[in-house]
Design an enzyme around this catalytic site. Structure first.
Site, PDB file in Angstrom:
ATOM      1  N   CYS A  10      31.763  59.909  16.168  1.00 40.11           N
ATOM      2  CA  CYS A  10      32.957  60.203  17.144  1.00 40.11           C
ATOM      3  C   CYS A  10      33.042  61.122  18.120  1.00 40.11           C
ATOM      4  CB  CYS A  10      34.224  60.076  16.082  1.00 40.11           C
ATOM      5  SG  CYS A  10      35.995  59.474  17.096  1.00 40.11           S
ATOM      6  N   ASP A 132      41.205  60.894   6.210  1.00 41.67           N
ATOM      7  CA  ASP A 132      40.605  61.950   6.885  1.00 41.67           C
ATOM      8  C   ASP A 132      41.498  63.160   6.569  1.00 41.67           C
ATOM      9  OD1 ASP A 132      39.811  63.797   8.984  1.00 41.67           O
ATOM     10  OD2 ASP A 132      40.429  62.301  10.593  1.00 41.67           O
TER      11      ASP A 132
HETATM   12  O1  LIG Z   1      38.456  64.134  17.740  1.00 37.32           O
HETATM   13  C1  LIG Z   1      39.650  64.439  18.158  1.00 37.32           C
HETATM   14  O2  LIG Z   1      39.510  65.203  19.122  1.00 37.32           O
HETATM   15  C2  LIG Z   1      40.712  63.605  17.819  1.00 37.32           C
HETATM   16  C3  LIG Z   1      41.967  63.771  18.480  1.00 37.32           C
HETATM   17  C4  LIG Z   1      42.963  63.152  17.902  1.00 37.32           C
HETATM   18  C5  LIG Z   1      42.958  62.043  17.451  1.00 37.32           C
HETATM   19  C6  LIG Z   1      41.834  61.904  16.489  1.00 37.32           C
HETATM   20  C7  LIG Z   1      40.700  62.661  16.773  1.00 37.32           C
HETATM   21  N1  LIG Z   1      39.458  62.517  16.196  1.00 37.32           N
HETATM   22  C8  LIG Z   1      39.440  61.411  15.342  1.00 37.32           C
HETATM   23  C9  LIG Z   1      38.110  61.183  14.549  1.00 37.32           C
HETATM   24  O3  LIG Z   1      37.540  59.889  14.482  1.00 37.32           O
HETATM   25  C10 LIG Z   1      37.303  62.442  14.132  1.00 37.32           C
HETATM   26  O4  LIG Z   1      36.042  61.866  13.950  1.00 37.32           O
HETATM   27  C11 LIG Z   1      37.689  62.340  12.470  1.00 37.32           C
HETATM   28  O5  LIG Z   1      38.856  63.029  12.589  1.00 37.32           O
HETATM   29  C12 LIG Z   1      36.729  63.577  11.827  1.00 37.32           C
HETATM   30  O6  LIG Z   1      36.742  64.670  12.553  1.00 37.32           O
HETATM   31  P1  LIG Z   1      35.802  65.817  12.168  1.00 37.32           P
HETATM   32  O7  LIG Z   1      36.369  66.590  10.627  1.00 37.32           O
HETATM   33  O8  LIG Z   1      35.819  66.907  13.209  1.00 37.32           O
HETATM   34  O9  LIG Z   1      34.162  65.377  11.792  1.00 37.32           O
END
Ligand SMILES: O=C(O)c1ccccc1NCC(=O)[C@H](O)[C@H](O)COP(=O)(O)O
Length: 206
Positions: A10, A132
């Site tokens: 992502c 999440d």
């Molecule tokens: O990534 C962002 O900035 C974001 C902003 C607002 C809503 C969702 C967002 N990301 C969602 C995702 O799919 C992430 O990959 C997921 O939350 C995992 O994040 P991480 O802990 O950084 O791998």
């Protein structure tokens, strides 16, 4: 390990990062349309990034508490296959997106999901869900004991602080259908690292 784990990378913003995810074997690439973050992209940029993505790989637009009309308009402009809702959106929004021809993912914090009444969970579990940490995209892990005790019954993705080093163990322990990562494949916030993307996909699909 669980065979055929679905992997979504992502927060992609460059052709190099998209190519790294696709070449490594990711099942989905995500573009963040929730405004104001370091990973936020325009529909125009996402559309052009998505043109290099083969048909079997999902292109996912990520939204958070945006009006459903705006979500559909942006998702169409970006030509994504899938919409991920990452806020407090109702099940009716998922149904509307399905009616508009999109595949869907609905994200919850793991704690909020575990606290839902059984009948509400049953409604969400007719579609694909993503569990999440409380703050999405922050690279933070969470206590997954409630999920381990009572995992979702449908297709679900695990996210929140995943890295190439921890993803294999978490898949083996929690047995999600797939995983989603952003921070864990970055060299600094919002900047993807090609080697980490490759390592993550390989570790998740081992
Ligand atoms: O990534 C962002 O900035 C974001 C902003 C607002 C809503 C969702 C967002 N990301 C969602 C995702 O799919 C992430 O990959 C997921 O939350 C995992 O994040 P991480 O802990 O950084 O791998």
């Amino acid at each position: 390990m669980v065979a055929d784990t679905y992997v979504k990378i992502c927060g992609l913003r460059t052709p190099e990062a998209v190519a790294a995810a696709v070449d490594a074997g990711a099942d989905a690439v995500g573009f963040v349309f929730a405004p104001g973050g370091p990973r936020t992209v325009s529909a125009t940029l996402a559309r052009s990034l998505g043109e290099a993505v083969p048909a079997g790989v999902e292109t996912v637009g990520v939204f958070r508490n945006q009006p459903i009309g705006e979500v559909i308009e942006t998702a169409r402009a970006a030509a994504v296959t899938t919409v991920q809702l990452h806020g407090d959106e109702p099940l009716a929004d998922i149904r509307m997106l399905e009616g508009a021809g999109f595949r869907t993912l609905r994200a919850f914090s793991a704690d909020a999901y575990s606290a839902l009444p059984a009948d509400e969970k049953a409604g969400w579990e007719t579609g694909r869900i993503l569990l999440d940490a409380v703050e999405p995209g922050a690279g933070v892990t969470f206590d997954a004991s409630a999920i381990q005790a009572q995992p979702p019954r449908g297709f679900w993705l695990l996210a929140g602080g995943l890295t190439p080093a921890n993803v294999g163990t978490l898949i083996a322990t929690l047995r999600p259908n797939g995983v989603d990562v952003s921070s864990g494949v970055e060299s600094s916030r919002g900047v993807k690292d090609i080697g980490l993307i490759r390592d993550f996909v390989h570790a998740a699909k081992m």
